[in-house]
Design a protein around this motif. Structure first.
Motif, PDB file in Angstrom:
ATOM      1  N   ASN A  24       0.937  -1.228   0.246  1.00 40.22           N
ATOM      2  CA  ASN A  24      -0.122   0.020   0.047  1.00 40.22           C
ATOM      3  C   ASN A  24       0.826   1.238   0.054  1.00 40.22           C
ATOM      4  O   ASN A  24       2.276   1.006   0.133  1.00 40.22           O
ATOM      5  N   ARG A  25       0.275   2.276  -0.246  1.00 41.11           N
ATOM      6  CA  ARG A  25       1.147   3.617  -0.161  1.00 41.11           C
ATOM      7  C   ARG A  25       2.076   4.082   0.891  1.00 41.11           C
ATOM      8  O   ARG A  25       2.750   4.840   0.854  1.00 41.11           O
ATOM      9  N   VAL A  61       0.931  -6.052   1.063  1.00 39.99           N
ATOM     10  CA  VAL A  61      -0.261  -6.682   0.728  1.00 39.99           C
ATOM     11  C   VAL A  61      -0.115  -7.841   0.204  1.00 39.99           C
ATOM     12  O   VAL A  61      -0.699  -9.023   0.864  1.00 39.99           O
ATOM     13  N   PRO A  92      -4.978   2.302  -4.979  1.00 39.60           N
ATOM     14  CA  PRO A  92      -4.490   2.433  -3.636  1.00 39.60           C
ATOM     15  C   PRO A  92      -3.187   1.917  -3.337  1.00 39.60           C
ATOM     16  O   PRO A  92      -2.764   1.929  -2.269  1.00 39.60           O
ATOM     17  N   SER A  93      -2.739   0.921  -4.420  1.00 35.27           N
ATOM     18  CA  SER A  93      -1.670   0.207  -3.900  1.00 35.27           C
ATOM     19  C   SER A  93      -0.589   0.627  -5.011  1.00 35.27           C
ATOM     20  O   SER A  93      -0.677   1.368  -5.925  1.00 35.27           O
ATOM     21  N   ALA A 105      -8.649  -3.911  -5.753  1.00 42.64           N
ATOM     22  CA  ALA A 105      -8.602  -3.096  -4.549  1.00 42.64           C
ATOM     23  C   ALA A 105      -9.765  -2.251  -4.373  1.00 42.64           C
ATOM     24  O   ALA A 105     -10.162  -1.860  -3.370  1.00 42.64           O
TER      25      ALA A 105
END
Lengths: 389, 115
Positions: B21-22, B27, B82-83, B113
């Protein structure tokens, strides 16, 4: 060459090839040591040094390999000092002074660092890198007044210099001026948002100054460093190609000289190297689809630039240096080895990065650029820079 | 996620891949070679910050992809909503050839996602 000499060379080359193949298949510290010895035997000590350097970074706990690397590094440093002194005599440019000073610093010869920096400043007073090295030395010596003066000068010449801003913040903290330190650290966050080390220092500075907690990231509308101190580039005016030798404008590829550029530095002609870099950058800029090109040195200072007038070259240099610093520091951890090049793609265009010894080349291009043509032009530029060293 | 990475890793020249993830938290991950997955995840977040700042300030829009070439391998960081998709590639990989697979995998991750 006689038969014996030929046989000896053939045998050494064969040994090098075999060891390289073995290293590729299954690297071990011992193989790095053997390959370096083979290169030494072949009369190529620089390659031997490179092999030991790669090996040592890969196996930091291998005692024998790291001992040999340390010895080779010392020899290489001494040889580089002689090379730099000779280059300063024949083809002076400010980066050479800063690099020579760095080498003296590594050997602990601090008085020589200061004399080289002072000579560099006399010859090229508009280059910030030498003030930065000198400021760092004075800070280490706890001469805070001198450190402050030199680092403030470095920032006056390049308001986006990460290292100079960080060191000056440290000087301000040591001088019990935390509010000033916080301002410098906030300036860094403008081009290096989210830098954890800087956020940590900023938190401390703000606490000492009794100020509010720092924001996690510089806000979108944040003011650039040195608010109002440096004039923004006048829009619509072609800036030409600028180089570090007193920020002179090189009239390259028939482009007009920058109307807003500061006057040329007295007492120094544009060096052949400046001209070569400026012309090379202008040639890259002329490739269809390329929107700008810039060359930054290891101190984060712009060496040559050809950018759209709407882009501040100092800021572009700081942003590129920040990407390079973050990436190269972490390349080993990510399993890619030492950083060599990079391609950043945004939905509005790309940035091509290439490490050229101690310079970073960044080429800004539209999505429609012909990649093959651009890569060819970049390779030609790299060859020209390498040939000029 | 794991299935997407497994499929991607079958592409010639791909040595492994992961989704973070950011904030750099892993993940999913699938590497055929020995790498420090935690370290890769953590540094990806700081690199992303530097990239987004550079693109924004020079007017080149939103981050899409960053390919780093090194002395040993290459690594691609690809926006996946989002990833981030991180793919370790062999140095001699043909990027043009592998780009289609990278994009398909990033799209699939983005879709998953946002479901």
């Amino acid at each position: 060459m006689g038969l014996f000499g030929w046989l000896s060379t053939w045998s050494t080359n064969r040994k090098v090839t075999q060891l390289e193949m073995q290293l590729q298949a299954r690297p071990t510290p011992g193989l790095y040591v053997q390959l370096a010895a083979a290169y030494d035997e072949a009369g190529n000590p620089q390659k031997a040094y490179q092999v030991l350097k790669t090996g040592a970074s890969r196996f930091p706990n291998a005692v024998e390999l790291n001992k040999l690397y340390a010895e080779a590094e010392k020899r290489e440093r001494e040889a580089e000092k002689i090379r730099l002194q000779q280059r300063i005599q024949t083809h002076p440019n400010p980066i050479l002074y800063a690099r020579l000073a760095e080498l003296y610093k590594l050997s602990g010869e601090m008085d020589k660092v200061i004399s080289v920096c002072e000579a560099g400043i006399r010859a090229f007073p508009k280059y910030g890198g030498t003030y930065l090295v000198l400021g760092q030395i004075y800070l280490e010596r706890k001469d805070l007044a001198q450190a402050r003066e030199k680092l403030e000068k470095a920032i006056e010449l390049d308001k986006y210099n990460y290292m100079a801003l960080k060191l000056l913040a440290q000087v301000y903290m040591d001088l019990n001026m935390p509010a000033e330190a916080a301002k410098k650290l906030e300036d860094i966050l403008y081009f290096a948002p989210g830098d954890e080390a800087i956020l940590g220092l900023l938190k401390k500075a703000k606490e000492s100054a009794g100020m509010a907690e720092p924001a996690e990231e510089a806000p979108a509308g944040a003011m650039p460093p040195g608010r109002g101190r440096a004039a923004a580039p006048s829009s619509g005016v072609p800036r030409g190609t600028t180089t570090i030798t007193g920020r002179k404008t090189i009239v390259a590829a028939g482009r007009p000289a920058a109307l807003g550029a500061p006057p040329a530095q007295a007492g120094r002609a544009v060096t052949a190297r400046d001209r070569l870099l400026g012309e090379g950058i202008a040639r890259l800029r002329a490739v269809e689809g390329v929107t700008g090109a810039l060359l930054v040195d290891s101190y984060g200072l712009v060496v040559a630039a050809e950018l759209d007038p709407s882009i501040d070259e100092g800021l572009a240099g700081a942003l590129i240096t920040n990407v390079y610093r973050t990436t190269s520091q972490n390349a080993q951890k990510m399993g890619v080895g030492a950083f060599e090049d990079g391609l950043i793609e945004g939905d509005g265009g790309n940035i091509h990065l290439l490490l050229l010894d101690d310079l970073i080349l960044a080429v800004f291009a539209s999505k429609t650029v012909r990649l093959g043509l651009l890569e060819k032009s970049i390779r030609e530029f790299a060859a020209a820079v390498s040939g000029a060293r | 996620m794991k299935n997407i990475l497994n499929k991607l890793n079958k592409t010639q020249g791909v040595r492994g891949s992961m989704v973070v993830n950011r904030d750099g938290i892993i993940v999913a991950s699938d590497f055929a070679v020995d790498v420090d997955e935690g370290a890769i995840g953590a540094v990806s977040s700081s690199i992303l910050g530097a990239l987004e700042a550079a693109l924004k300030r020079v007017g080149l829009g939103r981050f899409q992809r960053f390919v780093i070439g090194g002395s040993e391998n290459r690594i691609a960081l690809i926006d996946a909503g989002p990833s981030l998709l991180l793919v370790l590639l062999a140095n001699d990989v043909n990027l043009g050839m592998v780009s289609v697979e990278l994009k398909e995998a990033a799209d699939a991750i983005r879709q998953k996602a946002t479901l």
